[in-house]
Design a protein around this motif. Structure first.
Motif, mmCIF file in Angstrom:
data_model
loop_
_atom_site.group_PDB
_atom_site.id
_atom_site.type_symbol
_atom_site.label_atom_id
_atom_site.label_comp_id
_atom_site.label_asym_id
_atom_site.label_seq_id
_atom_site.Cartn_x
_atom_site.Cartn_y
_atom_site.Cartn_z
ATOM 1 N N VAL A 34 0.863 -1.188 0.000
ATOM 2 C CA VAL A 34 0.000 0.000 0.000
ATOM 3 C C VAL A 34 0.895 1.231 0.000
ATOM 4 N N THR A 35 0.739 2.110 -0.975
ATOM 5 C CA THR A 35 1.483 3.371 -0.956
ATOM 6 C C THR A 35 0.555 4.479 -0.494
ATOM 7 N N THR A 36 1.050 5.332 0.378
ATOM 8 C CA THR A 36 0.204 6.389 0.936
ATOM 9 C C THR A 36 1.065 7.551 1.426
ATOM 10 N N ARG A 37 0.488 8.738 1.383
ATOM 11 C CA ARG A 37 1.140 9.903 1.983
ATOM 12 C C ARG A 37 0.771 10.022 3.463
ATOM 13 N N ASN A 38 -0.234 9.275 3.890
ATOM 14 C CA ASN A 38 -0.870 9.485 5.179
ATOM 15 C C ASN A 38 -0.480 8.382 6.165
ATOM 16 N N GLU A 39 0.237 8.748 7.223
ATOM 17 C CA GLU A 39 0.621 7.775 8.238
ATOM 18 C C GLU A 39 -0.604 7.190 8.930
ATOM 19 N N VAL A 40 -1.710 7.934 8.954
ATOM 20 C CA VAL A 40 -2.954 7.439 9.566
ATOM 21 C C VAL A 40 -3.455 6.198 8.830
ATOM 22 N N VAL A 41 -3.293 6.196 7.498
ATOM 23 C CA VAL A 41 -3.695 5.028 6.710
ATOM 24 C C VAL A 41 -2.893 3.806 7.139
ATOM 25 N N ALA A 42 -1.583 3.968 7.265
ATOM 26 C CA ALA A 42 -0.731 2.850 7.674
ATOM 27 C C ALA A 42 -1.117 2.363 9.060
ATOM 28 N N LYS A 43 -1.423 3.304 9.949
ATOM 29 C CA LYS A 43 -1.819 2.932 11.307
ATOM 30 C C LYS A 43 -3.120 2.138 11.296
ATOM 31 N N THR A 44 -4.074 2.562 10.463
ATOM 32 C CA THR A 44 -5.349 1.853 10.348
ATOM 33 C C THR A 44 -5.135 0.436 9.849
ATOM 34 N N ILE A 45 -4.259 0.284 8.866
ATOM 35 C CA ILE A 45 -3.973 -1.049 8.318
ATOM 36 C C ILE A 45 -3.396 -1.948 9.405
ATOM 37 N N ARG A 46 -2.456 -1.406 10.192
ATOM 38 C CA ARG A 46 -1.852 -2.210 11.254
ATOM 39 C C ARG A 46 -2.886 -2.631 12.288
ATOM 40 N N GLN A 47 -3.776 -1.696 12.655
ATOM 41 C CA GLN A 47 -4.802 -2.006 13.642
ATOM 42 C C GLN A 47 -5.759 -3.070 13.131
ATOM 43 N N GLU A 48 -6.117 -2.979 11.856
ATOM 44 C CA GLU A 48 -7.055 -3.930 11.274
ATOM 45 C C GLU A 48 -6.447 -5.318 11.136
ATOM 46 N N SER A 49 -5.120 -5.391 11.173
ATOM 47 C CA SER A 49 -4.467 -6.677 10.961
ATOM 48 C C SER A 49 -4.306 -7.475 12.244
ATOM 49 N N VAL A 50 -4.555 -6.856 13.384
ATOM 50 C CA VAL A 50 -4.430 -7.548 14.656
ATOM 51 C C VAL A 50 -5.499 -8.640 14.753
ATOM 52 N N ALA A 51 -5.125 -9.801 15.254
ATOM 53 C CA ALA A 51 -6.055 -10.924 15.475
ATOM 54 C C ALA A 51 -6.740 -11.359 14.195
ATOM 55 N N SER A 52 -6.030 -11.283 13.070
ATOM 56 C CA SER A 52 -6.597 -11.765 11.807
ATOM 57 C C SER A 52 -5.521 -12.549 11.089
ATOM 58 N N ILE A 53 -5.906 -13.176 9.998
ATOM 59 C CA ILE A 53 -4.896 -13.933 9.242
ATOM 60 C C ILE A 53 -4.068 -13.000 8.369
ATOM 61 N N ILE A 54 -4.441 -11.717 8.363
ATOM 62 C CA ILE A 54 -3.625 -10.762 7.621
ATOM 63 C C ILE A 54 -2.592 -10.180 8.569
ATOM 64 N N GLY A 55 -1.343 -10.246 8.188
ATOM 65 C CA GLY A 55 -0.284 -9.676 9.003
ATOM 66 C C GLY A 55 0.264 -8.423 8.353
ATOM 67 N N THR A 56 0.705 -7.490 9.180
ATOM 68 C CA THR A 56 1.260 -6.254 8.661
ATOM 69 C C THR A 56 2.557 -5.940 9.383
ATOM 70 N N VAL A 57 3.604 -5.645 8.614
ATOM 71 C CA VAL A 57 4.846 -5.215 9.225
ATOM 72 C C VAL A 57 4.772 -3.714 9.457
ATOM 73 N N GLU A 58 5.760 -3.179 10.142
ATOM 74 C CA GLU A 58 5.807 -1.734 10.331
ATOM 75 C C GLU A 58 5.898 -1.049 8.968
ATOM 76 N N SER A 59 5.407 0.166 8.909
ATOM 77 C CA SER A 59 5.450 0.920 7.658
ATOM 78 C C SER A 59 6.888 1.074 7.172
ATOM 79 N N TYR A 60 7.033 1.154 5.847
ATOM 80 C CA TYR A 60 8.342 1.448 5.279
ATOM 81 C C TYR A 60 8.362 2.941 4.943
ATOM 82 N N PRO A 61 9.073 3.745 5.752
ATOM 83 C CA PRO A 61 9.078 5.197 5.515
ATOM 84 C C PRO A 61 10.072 5.547 4.409
ATOM 85 N N LEU A 62 9.573 6.073 3.316
ATOM 86 C CA LEU A 62 10.446 6.436 2.198
ATOM 87 C C LEU A 62 11.007 7.833 2.437
ATOM 88 N N LYS A 63 12.301 7.952 2.365
ATOM 89 C CA LYS A 63 12.975 9.227 2.597
ATOM 90 C C LYS A 63 13.355 9.878 1.265
#
Length: 966
Positions: free
Chosen positions: A305-334
């Motif tokens: 998922v590419t996004t300008r919004n850290e809130v989007v990444a946070k939402t994805i991580r929260q939604e992945s808890v206790a599910s078969i979908i896993g999410t690693v920490e965001s990859y911050p592009l510099k």
């Protein structure tokens, strides 16, 4: 913001006023003095417009208000002059056809005196308004400037360079990190998500595409999908896009349940790779809904998922808890480091990307690059801007003045991009801003975009008469591409840029500077008001009549799933009298009202993909300004207007896929401005009175691009028609197709009375690059084929009586396709000079040739061959040992050749081979099993070879890569 763009419009008004036709009208209507005074007033205003537009961009409110007052009057004057010019052309046609009573009746008006009085009143009213505005500009301290800055780009060896999609500077480490995650076998989750987060313009999409195109990713995942989500997070729409990306087919309009069912069926149990690009919305509920749809992938499935919004990444991580979908920490592009930033800047700012010898220019450049803060979009945009001059003084002035006013905050990129926009000449500003009509991530088809610019009057011919408007428009496009207003450009097989996209920040800039001039209603609405001149509807479900106040519309694009009824048409035609472009592409039209003939300003009418239209109204031939009539894939259309010859300004007629047509109207050859004619249907005789024969083509000497001649008749009379056709004047007609097939895969029952094909006497265009013959009778090719020295592609399909193929003179052929020519024999006798000619061959496709026993021995001279495909050649028993001469061969596929028992030892010497595919060849499949097959050793030493073995085409039994084997 919104910035009126008037200098270019004012220039167009002056050109119209000075034209001989309008001057003649002035003399006839006794308004010579008024027109001359109008010319003087507009010229005086135009002289200060460049300065006014610069001051407006700098934030001068008084000048901005003056320009806004002027805007309506200037556009009204432009519309008025267009009406006057149209009347002048109408009278010219009448004069040319004095003896043609029907023409005089058609173009005469019910009350010409009333029309004249109305026009005279409007001319005087416009003059009065402009005089009042003209009196005010002196209070605004505007300066006279007659020359636009930086109009001419410094050309680089007469070519335009751009960085290919696959090339991304300074992101190798980022690419490795992302690929490591995607291929990590230690991740236990079935589906894992990696959010890539960064500000706009950093290159998140470019990095992800860089990763996606890597051969490791291409070979690791069974299914790869890419969806641009953008601003509107509509779950149904996203699911439909994912399904379209997976199937390569646009799904029919369906309910959510149907889409979900089809998508799950497609991804169930597969290890897939999905990119959700440019996501903005972090809504918890919507992400939860989308997550459930995407859960069916096999272990190892990855979503980026590419996004300008850290809130989007946070939402994805929260939604992945206790599910078969896993999410690693965001990859911050510099941002890019200093060296990579400088390398990218050099590509754009300096000729051939080489540093200049002047150390001051290098030092200046590095100072400017530092202020771009490592943001690639800012670097390429500024670099392209400065690349138009090699003046040290101008670079210094830019750094100290324009660039110094910009906030040094990487998150505020629009002001930096606008610097490049402000330095565009006015005609390019119009072209760029017009692109805001289309949605984000839109794939621009360049020929179509250029034609739309032309119909709006943005493209003007040069003094060099050898360049047509399309050539000039392509130069405009390349100027914008070089300045980074477009990106992701792709080329066709001849190296011509065919399509591209626009970065979403550039799209934001276009919307910003357009203001209410250009509006979108429906999805992601933008502001519209009485100043709106260009309008696009997307998923708009309100009555068209609600738009009637937008009476000055020049462009109307209907891009939504709705069917227009009579009330809608009445509203369009009665309200939008100044339309130049009317685009009703694929909206399920089944008729067009006769009132369409009232749109006298119309230049472009696009009815493509409306599959229920059977007939066009005769009134369409009253549209004497019409330049483009686009009817692509209107497959129920039975005939074209019989008086089509009255469309004297028609330049493009697209009837590709109009399979219901059976003839061309008589008089078509009188359209001597026609440049595009996609198809010509040779009549069957049933409509003979109104039919034009092939000789109509003789009057069309400006044809460009491609022409397909569809012939369902046969006999000596057709051969005589072909003999009378001369296309030698069409220097820019590069592709020709002769289609004599009844249906796909079938051919006519021609009575072959001659060895030659029926178009033996035909005189082809001299610069032909592609020639296709489908279902054509005759045992040998026409002799003129061998005079085509520029021919690079030759395709012969379903030519069932063709026996010989002397290619000794076709030295330029690069792509040769021979399909289902059942009598064709490719002899092995080199004395007959078979295959002696195509020494430049790059691709060879042999399909359905039952008499092919072996490859002709002279083929061994085609050492440039890169791709070889042999399919359904049942008599083929062996591939010769000299195949090892194909040192450039990269792709070799064989299918359905049941007599072929083995491949030669020389296979192991094909060191460039990257892909070997064997389909439905039972003996070969056994012999080429990995490790165990007796022929496996022949290729085991070829590194990085991808091998595909399958019992049936498109149903893989085994796919493997043995990179690194030595």
């Amino acid at each position: 913001m919104g910035e009126p763009l008037l200098s270019f419009v004012a220039k167009r008004i002056i050109e119209a006023l000075c034209s001989p036709a309008v001057k003649q009208i002035g003399l006839l209507w006794d308004v010579e003095d008024e027109l001359q005074n109008l010319t003087n007033t507009v010229s005086t205003i135009k002289a200060v417009l460049l300065d006014a537009e610069d001051k407006q961009a700098a934030g001068n409110c008084a000048v901005k208000l003056w320009l806004e007052r002027l805007e309506d009057v200037i556009y009204d004057a432009d519309d008025l002059l267009d009406a006057v010019s149209t009347e002048a052309r109408r009278r010219e046609i009448m004069t040319r056809n004095k003896k043609a009573k029907k023409v005089r009746i058609l173009f005469s008006k019910p009350n010409p005196l009333a029309f004249r009085r109305k026009m005279v009143r409007e001319i005087k009213a416009i003059k009065k308004k402009l005089d009042a505005i003209n009196a005010d500009w002196k209070n605004s301290h505007l300066e006279v400037r007659r020359v636009e800055p930086r109009v001419v780009n410094r050309e680089r060896n007469n070519t335009y360079s751009f960085v290919p999609v696959e090339t991304v500077i300074g992101r190798e480490d980022d690419k490795k990190a992302v690929i490591d995650f995607l291929l990590d076998s230690n991740v236990e989750d079935n589906v894992s998500i990696l959010p890539i987060v960064g500000i706009g313009g950093l290159g998140k999409t470019a990095l992800t595409r860089f990763v996606s195109n890597d051969h490791q990713i291409q070979e690791h995942f069974e299914l790869k999908m890419w969806v641009c989500v953008s601003d509107i997070f509509d779950v149904k729409n996203i699911v439909a896009k994912v399904l379209e990306s997976a199937t390569k087919e646009k799904p029919a309009d369906a309910e959510m349940d149907t889409l979900v069912s089809k998508l799950r069926e497609k991804i169930e149990g597969k290890k897939y790779f999905l990119v959700l690009d440019d996501v903005w919305n972090g809504d918890h509920g919507k992400w939860c809904c989308l997550k459930e749809v995407l859960m069916g992938g096999a272990r190892g499935t990855r979503i980026v998922v590419t996004t300008r919004n850290e809130v989007v990444a946070k939402t994805i991580r929260q939604e992945s808890v206790a599910s078969i979908i896993g999410t690693v920490e965001s990859y911050p592009l510099k941002g890019l480091d200093e060296d990579a930033s400088w390398s990218l800047f050099k590509q754009k700012a300096f000729e051939r990307g080489q540093e200049p010898e002047n150390p001051c220019m290098v030092a200046l450049g590095k100072e400017i690059v530092k202020k771009c803060l490592g943001v690639p979009l800012a670097i390429t945009t500024i670099g392209s801007l400065l690349g138009s001059t090699n003046s040290e003084a101008e670079w210094k002035d830019f750094k100290n003045n324009e660039l110094s006013k910009i906030s040094q905050n990487a998150t505020e990129l629009l002001p930096t991009l606008k610097l490049s926009y402000d330095n565009l000449p006015s005609h390019l500003k119009h072209c760029f801003v017009y692109c805001s009509l289309f949605p984000k991530d839109y794939l621009f088809y360049i020929p179509e975009l250029i034609q739309m610019w032309i119909t709006q009057g943005f493209v003007k011919s040069y003094d060099d008469q050898s360049l047509c408007l399309e050539d000039v428009g392509r130069k405009y496009f390349k100027d914008l591409l070089w300045r980074s207003f477009f990106q992701e450009a792709r080329t066709d097989e001849f190296g011509d840029i065919i399509d591209c996209k626009m970065h979403d920040l550039m799209h934001d800039l276009a919307i910003s500077v357009a203001g209410s001039l250009i509006a979108t209603l429906g999805d992601k609405e933008t502001k519209s008001d009485k100043k709106t001149r260009h309008l696009s509807l997307r998923n708009y479900d309100k009555p068209i009549s609600m738009l009637c106040e937008l009476s000055r519309i020049r462009t109307f694009l209907v891009r939504c799933d709705r069917k227009l009824d009579k009330n809608d048409f009445d509203a369009i035609i009665s309200s939008f009298k100044f339309l130049r472009t009317l685009d009703m592409w694929s909206i399920d039209l089944d008729y067009l009202p006769s009132s369409i003939g009232k749109l006298k300003h119309l230049r472009r009418l696009d009815l493509s993909h409306n599959k229920n239209i059977k007939k066009l109204p005769d009134s369409i031939t009253r549209l004497q300004n019409l330049q483009e009539l686009l009817l692509r894939e209107c497959d129920s259309l039975k005939e074209l207007p019989r008086d089509i010859k009255k469309l004297v300004n028609l330049r493009h007629l697209d009837i590709y896929g109009c399979v219901g047509l059976t003839y061309m109207p008589r008089g078509l050859g009188q359209l001597n401005n026609l440049e595009t004619l996609t198809d010509f249907y040779v009549h069957s005789g049933s409509h003979f009175k109104h039919c034009g024969d092939l000789r109509e083509l003789n009057g069309l000497n400006k044809l460009r691009g491609s022409l397909e001649i569809i012939n369902r008749r046969h006999g000596k009379d057709v051969a005589l028609e072909y003999e009378a056709v001369n296309l030698k004047e069409n220097q820019n007609l590069h592709e020709l197709v002769f289609d004599c097939c009844v249906t796909e895969g079938d051919v006519n029952d021609w009575d072959v009375v001659d060895d030659k094909m029926p178009f033996e006497g035909f005189q082809p265009p001299p610069n032909l690059k592609q020639l296709s013959l489908w279902g054509c009778p005759g045992s040998s090719l026409p002799s003129w084929v061998f005079s085509l020295t520029n021919l690079v592609k030759l395709e012969l399909r379903h030519c069932r009586t063709l026996k010989s193929l002397p290619l000794q003179h076709l030295t330029s052929v690069q792509d040769l396709i021979l399909k289902r020519c059942v009598e064709l024999e490719l002899a092995n006798d080199e004395d007959r000079m078979q295959w002696q000619g195509p020494t430049n061959l790059l691709s060879l496709d042999l399909t359905g040739l039952p008499k092919l026993v072996s490859l002709p021995s002279a083929l061994q001279h085609a050492t440039t061959l890169q791709k070889l495909s042999i399919w359904n050649c049942q008599s083929l028993t062996a591939i010769p040992e000299w195949i090892h001469n194909f040192k450039s061969l990269q792709d070799f596929s064989i299918g359905k050749c049941s007599s072929l028992a083995s491949l030669p030892e020389g296979m192991g010497r094909l060191t460039s081979l990257k892909r070997l595919a064997i389909w439905d060849c039972p003996i070969l499949l056994r012999r080429w099993e990995r490790d165990t097959g007796e022929d496996w050793a022949k290729i085991a030493q070829i590194a990085k070879l991808r091998v595909t073995l399958a019992r049936r085409r498109f149903k893989h039994r085994c796919i493997f890569d043995h990179s690194g084997i030595s």
